[in-house]
Design a protein around this motif. Structure first.
Motif, PDB file in Angstrom:
ATOM      1  N   ASN A  82      48.671  48.059  31.929  1.00 23.06           N
ATOM      2  CA  ASN A  82      48.192  46.824  32.556  1.00 23.06           C
ATOM      3  C   ASN A  82      48.913  46.465  33.843  1.00 23.06           C
ATOM      4  O   ASN A  82      48.589  45.459  34.470  1.00 23.06           O
ATOM      5  CB  ASN A  82      48.317  45.659  31.570  1.00 23.06           C
ATOM      6  N   LEU A  83      49.875  47.297  34.234  1.00 21.03           N
ATOM      7  CA  LEU A  83      50.638  47.024  35.447  1.00 21.03           C
ATOM      8  C   LEU A  83      49.697  46.857  36.638  1.00 21.03           C
ATOM      9  O   LEU A  83      48.795  47.657  36.836  1.00 21.03           O
ATOM     10  CB  LEU A  83      51.609  48.180  35.693  1.00 21.03           C
ATOM     11  N   ARG A  84      49.872  45.821  37.404  1.00 17.48           N
ATOM     12  CA  ARG A  84      49.110  45.505  38.612  1.00 17.48           C
ATOM     13  C   ARG A  84      47.659  45.078  38.358  1.00 17.48           C
ATOM     14  O   ARG A  84      46.927  44.818  39.305  1.00 17.48           O
ATOM     15  CB  ARG A  84      49.148  46.659  39.622  1.00 17.48           C
ATOM     16  N   MET A  85      47.237  45.011  37.111  1.00 17.41           N
ATOM     17  CA  MET A  85      45.853  44.585  36.850  1.00 17.41           C
ATOM     18  C   MET A  85      45.650  43.123  37.250  1.00 17.41           C
ATOM     19  O   MET A  85      44.595  42.770  37.777  1.00 17.41           O
ATOM     20  CB  MET A  85      45.485  44.796  35.375  1.00 17.41           C
ATOM     21  N   ASN A  86      46.654  42.270  37.023  1.00 24.24           N
ATOM     22  CA  ASN A  86      46.516  40.870  37.424  1.00 24.24           C
ATOM     23  C   ASN A  86      46.451  40.727  38.942  1.00 24.24           C
ATOM     24  O   ASN A  86      45.738  39.870  39.455  1.00 24.24           O
ATOM     25  CB  ASN A  86      47.649  40.023  36.851  1.00 24.24           C
ATOM     26  N   VAL A  87      47.202  41.569  39.654  1.00 20.71           N
ATOM     27  CA  VAL A  87      47.146  41.543  41.120  1.00 20.71           C
ATOM     28  C   VAL A  87      45.749  41.947  41.586  1.00 20.71           C
ATOM     29  O   VAL A  87      45.169  41.313  42.480  1.00 20.71           O
ATOM     30  CB  VAL A  87      48.219  42.472  41.738  1.00 20.71           C
ATOM     31  N   ILE A  88      45.197  42.975  40.970  1.00 17.10           N
ATOM     32  CA  ILE A  88      43.844  43.429  41.329  1.00 17.10           C
ATOM     33  C   ILE A  88      42.834  42.317  41.072  1.00 17.10           C
ATOM     34  O   ILE A  88      41.990  42.013  41.924  1.00 17.10           O
ATOM     35  CB  ILE A  88      43.476  44.714  40.557  1.00 17.10           C
ATOM     36  N   LYS A  89      42.916  41.666  39.901  1.00 16.92           N
ATOM     37  CA  LYS A  89      41.977  40.593  39.582  1.00 16.92           C
ATOM     38  C   LYS A  89      42.127  39.415  40.556  1.00 16.92           C
ATOM     39  O   LYS A  89      41.136  38.791  40.929  1.00 16.92           O
ATOM     40  CB  LYS A  89      42.183  40.116  38.145  1.00 16.92           C
ATOM     41  N   THR A  90      43.353  39.146  40.958  1.00 14.34           N
ATOM     42  CA  THR A  90      43.583  38.073  41.928  1.00 14.34           C
ATOM     43  C   THR A  90      42.952  38.422  43.276  1.00 14.34           C
ATOM     44  O   THR A  90      42.311  37.577  43.915  1.00 14.34           O
ATOM     45  CB  THR A  90      45.089  37.801  42.095  1.00 14.34           C
ATOM     46  N   LEU A  91      43.115  39.675  43.705  1.00  8.14           N
ATOM     47  CA  LEU A  91      42.515  40.094  44.978  1.00  8.14           C
ATOM     48  C   LEU A  91      40.994  40.033  44.916  1.00  8.14           C
ATOM     49  O   LEU A  91      40.337  39.657  45.895  1.00  8.14           O
ATOM     50  CB  LEU A  91      42.993  41.497  45.354  1.00  8.14           C
ATOM     51  N   PRO A 118      31.014  36.817  57.242  1.00  9.35           N
ATOM     52  CA  PRO A 118      32.230  36.923  56.426  1.00  9.35           C
ATOM     53  C   PRO A 118      31.996  36.561  54.960  1.00  9.35           C
ATOM     54  O   PRO A 118      32.589  37.173  54.071  1.00  9.35           O
ATOM     55  CB  PRO A 118      33.199  35.926  57.078  1.00  9.35           C
ATOM     56  N   THR A 119      31.130  35.592  54.710  1.00  8.17           N
ATOM     57  CA  THR A 119      30.827  35.239  53.327  1.00  8.17           C
ATOM     58  C   THR A 119      30.184  36.418  52.610  1.00  8.17           C
ATOM     59  O   THR A 119      30.564  36.751  51.485  1.00  8.17           O
ATOM     60  CB  THR A 119      29.882  34.012  53.277  1.00  8.17           C
ATOM     61  N   MET A 120      29.224  37.041  53.264  1.00  4.07           N
ATOM     62  CA  MET A 120      28.576  38.212  52.678  1.00  4.07           C
ATOM     63  C   MET A 120      29.595  39.331  52.440  1.00  4.07           C
ATOM     64  O   MET A 120      29.627  39.941  51.376  1.00  4.07           O
ATOM     65  CB  MET A 120      27.460  38.720  53.587  1.00  4.07           C
ATOM     66  N   ALA A 121      30.458  39.586  53.423  1.00  7.80           N
ATOM     67  CA  ALA A 121      31.449  40.654  53.285  1.00  7.80           C
ATOM     68  C   ALA A 121      32.414  40.357  52.138  1.00  7.80           C
ATOM     69  O   ALA A 121      32.762  41.254  51.360  1.00  7.80           O
ATOM     70  CB  ALA A 121      32.214  40.819  54.601  1.00  7.80           C
ATOM     71  N   GLY A 122      32.840  39.109  52.026  1.00  7.43           N
ATOM     72  CA  GLY A 122      33.735  38.730  50.928  1.00  7.43           C
ATOM     73  C   GLY A 122      33.078  38.905  49.574  1.00  7.43           C
ATOM     74  O   GLY A 122      33.713  39.362  48.613  1.00  7.43           O
ATOM     75  N   MET A 123      31.803  38.552  49.481  1.00 10.65           N
ATOM     76  CA  MET A 123      31.081  38.707  48.211  1.00 10.65           C
ATOM     77  C   MET A 123      30.890  40.178  47.845  1.00 10.65           C
ATOM     78  O   MET A 123      31.069  40.563  46.691  1.00 10.65           O
ATOM     79  CB  MET A 123      29.721  38.007  48.280  1.00 10.65           C
ATOM     80  N   VAL A 124      30.531  41.002  48.823  1.00 10.37           N
ATOM     81  CA  VAL A 124      30.358  42.439  48.563  1.00 10.37           C
ATOM     82  C   VAL A 124      31.695  43.050  48.134  1.00 10.37           C
ATOM     83  O   VAL A 124      31.750  43.847  47.191  1.00 10.37           O
ATOM     84  CB  VAL A 124      29.785  43.158  49.805  1.00 10.37           C
ATOM     85  N   ALA A 125      32.775  42.676  48.811  1.00 11.35           N
ATOM     86  CA  ALA A 125      34.101  43.181  48.446  1.00 11.35           C
ATOM     87  C   ALA A 125      34.446  42.772  47.016  1.00 11.35           C
ATOM     88  O   ALA A 125      34.934  43.585  46.222  1.00 11.35           O
ATOM     89  CB  ALA A 125      35.152  42.647  49.424  1.00 11.35           C
ATOM     90  N   ALA A 126      34.178  41.522  46.666  1.00  8.45           N
ATOM     91  CA  ALA A 126      34.481  41.038  45.322  1.00  8.45           C
ATOM     92  C   ALA A 126      33.630  41.755  44.275  1.00  8.45           C
ATOM     93  O   ALA A 126      34.138  42.127  43.206  1.00  8.45           O
ATOM     94  CB  ALA A 126      34.257  39.534  45.239  1.00  8.45           C
ATOM     95  N   LEU A 127      32.356  41.982  44.579  1.00  4.60           N
ATOM     96  CA  LEU A 127      31.491  42.662  43.609  1.00  4.60           C
ATOM     97  C   LEU A 127      31.971  44.077  43.326  1.00  4.60           C
ATOM     98  O   LEU A 127      31.948  44.528  42.182  1.00  4.60           O
ATOM     99  CB  LEU A 127      30.045  42.680  44.109  1.00  4.60           C
ATOM    100  N   SER A 128      32.398  44.780  44.363  1.00  6.10           N
ATOM    101  CA  SER A 128      32.912  46.134  44.130  1.00  6.10           C
ATOM    102  C   SER A 128      34.156  46.074  43.251  1.00  6.10           C
ATOM    103  O   SER A 128      34.339  46.910  42.370  1.00  6.10           O
ATOM    104  CB  SER A 128      33.212  46.835  45.463  1.00  6.10           C
ATOM    105  N   GLY A 129      34.981  45.084  43.475  1.00  8.09           N
ATOM    106  CA  GLY A 129      36.192  44.945  42.672  1.00  8.09           C
ATOM    107  C   GLY A 129      35.910  44.536  41.244  1.00  8.09           C
ATOM    108  O   GLY A 129      36.569  45.006  40.316  1.00  8.09           O
ATOM    109  N   VAL A 130      34.932  43.659  41.042  1.00 14.52           N
ATOM    110  CA  VAL A 130      34.590  43.210  39.686  1.00 14.52           C
ATOM    111  C   VAL A 130      34.136  44.393  38.843  1.00 14.52           C
ATOM    112  O   VAL A 130      34.565  44.561  37.692  1.00 14.52           O
ATOM    113  CB  VAL A 130      33.495  42.115  39.723  1.00 14.52           C
ATOM    114  N   PHE A 131      33.275  45.217  39.393  1.00  7.82           N
ATOM    115  CA  PHE A 131      32.757  46.366  38.649  1.00  7.82           C
ATOM    116  C   PHE A 131      33.879  47.315  38.258  1.00  7.82           C
ATOM    117  O   PHE A 131      34.021  47.695  37.093  1.00  7.82           O
ATOM    118  CB  PHE A 131      31.703  47.094  39.488  1.00  7.82           C
TER     119      PHE A 131
END
Length: 174
Positions: free
Chosen positions: A85-94, A138-151
């Motif tokens: 689980n190391l760094r998983m919280n950092v990833i979720k925060t990002l 920027p809103t669109m870019a932030g959402m796309v970045a977040a979606l890739s991270g969520v998956f």
């Protein structure tokens, strides 16, 4: 080489249209993906050796049934879980920060629109459109970045859970 130059120019144009906040979105996205790739690497390449050593140490023990042995087993499983689980919280925060940075771009873009309206009024739609682009891209870019991270984060969490259960199941305690 020519295609690479065209790609760079299109990225530069996209950033110019969306504003400097896109650099922040890109930096957060880059750090997030580096950490996610590191976690995939750890789970696929480094963790199996750790798991095998823990299982071998458990199987080498003469006592696997006492209360003390169960506590040792629990400690080893917990240590492996901590490493997984190391760094998983950092990833979720990002992942959570990406849309917020995009919204920062929305605010700065809207400020630009209001400044244009204050200077030239509402009679120049072309100038206002540039500010609106700075507000939406920027809103669109932030959402796309977040979606890739969520998956990817959900897949990583599933792999971590499975690895912890597999380790616990591999160390029978009679």
């Amino acid at each position: 080489m020519h295609g690479l130059i065209e790609l760079w120019e299109s990225v530069r144009d996209f950033i110019a249209t969306g504003g400097d906040v896109l650099y922040v979105v890109a930096a957060v996205l880059f750090i997030m993906w580096v950490l996610m790739i590191e976690r995939w690497w750890f789970i696929a390449r480094e963790y199996p050796a750790m798991r095998d050593k823990i299982i071998a140490d458990w199987n080498a023990r003469e006592d696997t049934t006492s209360w003390y042995a169960h506590k040792i087993r629990d400690a080893w499983v917990s240590e492996a879980k901590t490493h997984l689980n190391l760094r998983m919280n950092v990833i979720k925060t990002l992942v959570a920060v990406c849309p917020m940075v995009g919204l920062l771009g929305t605010v700065t873009g809207m400020i630009a629109v209001f400044e244009i309206m204050a200077m030239v009024g509402t009679g120049n739609p072309r100038l206002m459109a540039a500010g609106i682009s700075m507000a939406t891209i920027p809103t669109m870019a932030g959402m796309v970045a977040a979606l890739s991270g969520v998956f990817v984060t959900s897949k990583l969490e599933g792999k971590v859970r499975a690895a912890v259960h597999e380790l616990a199941d591999s160390m029978p305690h009679h």
